[in-house]
Write an enzyme that holds these catalytic residues in place. Structure first.
Site, short mmCIF file in Angstrom:
data_model
loop_
_atom_site.label_atom_id
_atom_site.label_comp_id
_atom_site.label_asym_id
_atom_site.label_seq_id
_atom_site.Cartn_x
_atom_site.Cartn_y
_atom_site.Cartn_z
N ASP A 41 1.16 -1.63 -0.10
CA ASP A 41 0.23 -0.15 -0.30
C ASP A 41 0.67 1.61 0.32
O ASP A 41 2.21 1.24 0.12
CB ASP A 41 -0.77 0.04 1.09
CG ASP A 41 -1.67 1.00 1.51
OD1 ASP A 41 -2.60 1.50 0.56
OD2 ASP A 41 -1.60 1.93 2.11
N ASP A 63 -0.32 5.39 0.81
CA ASP A 63 -0.46 5.95 2.10
C ASP A 63 -1.13 5.96 3.07
O ASP A 63 -1.63 4.75 3.77
CB ASP A 63 -2.07 6.74 1.65
CG ASP A 63 -1.60 7.35 0.26
OD1 ASP A 63 -1.05 8.44 0.44
OD2 ASP A 63 -2.75 7.44 -1.35
#
Length: 222
Positions: A7, A9
């Protein structure tokens, strides 16, 4: 053969690049500080609650730049990379990505942030494979404010990863190890399919789940 998914953020970055890009649009005068800035905050709160209206957000988020000439929009994006984003890329995050690349893993960035914002970020990390929210374009190639296909959020991220692997002639079960690094419960559908889910800089909710299930917890920025 191993697959490693990141991922973006809150995971590889200590900030939310989507939210920060919206703020940057305000800072450079491409969007109204009061109205756009307030709406940007509202959408960010939706996301943190796991309730983001993705189509509405994409229409909003792209409105600050999609009507500008492409070269101007790209120049604005590069200013964002230079003035804001690069200072938030920590050596620990670069080293983690590099560790998996050096081991010969397939390394993929899988993010709910749109492709316009994340393409140069993936390149900055040296990650060749990016799964992000794809933007709809008209016959002239201009961004419309709509979404192309399934947004890579929640169960949609798992589906997008599965579809991407199928295009490569692979599926998750073909890999000896599937590692997924994420900070958010939004990513539970994909975390639950990984052989090694890693709660990375986790939210309190994800940390509780990780402890209950015996998942590794990684604090990348400490």
């Amino acid at each position: 053969m191993n697959l490693t998914l990141f991922d973006l953020d809150g995971t590889l970055l200590p900030i939310d690049s989507d939210h920060a890009f919206g703020q940057f649009m305000v800072d450079i005068g491409w969007a109204d500080r009061e109205q756009f800035g307030q709406r940007n905050e509202e959408f960010f709160q939706q996301y943190q609650r796991g309730q983001l209206d993705v189509p509405a957000y994409i229409d909003f988020a792209t409105s600050a730049w999609r009507h500008r000439p492409l070269d101007e929009a790209l120049a604005g994006r590069e200013r964002f990379m230079q003035d804001v984003l690069r200072k938030h890329i920590h050596g620990s995050a670069r080293a983690l990505v590099g560790q998996h690349q050096a081991a010969g893993d397939w390394v993929v960035m899988a993010t709910a942030t749109n492709e316009f914002v994340t393409t140069p970020i993936a390149a900055e990390f040296g990650i060749a494979h990016l799964i992000a929210v794809e933007l709809e374009r008209d016959a002239n190639g201009r961004v419309t404010g709509g979404i192309k296909g399934v947004p890579s959020l929640g169960a949609g991220k798992l589906l997008r990863v599965q579809n991407w692997l199928a295009q490569q002639g692979q599926m998750l079960a073909d890999f000896e190890h599937v590692t997924f690094y994420s900070d958010s419960t939004n990513d539970l559908p994909l975390l639950e399919q990984a052989t090694e889910p890693v709660a990375t800089n986790p939210s309190p909710a994800l940390e509780r789940i990780a402890i209950e299930r015996g998942w590794r917890v990684l604090r990348l920025f400490e």
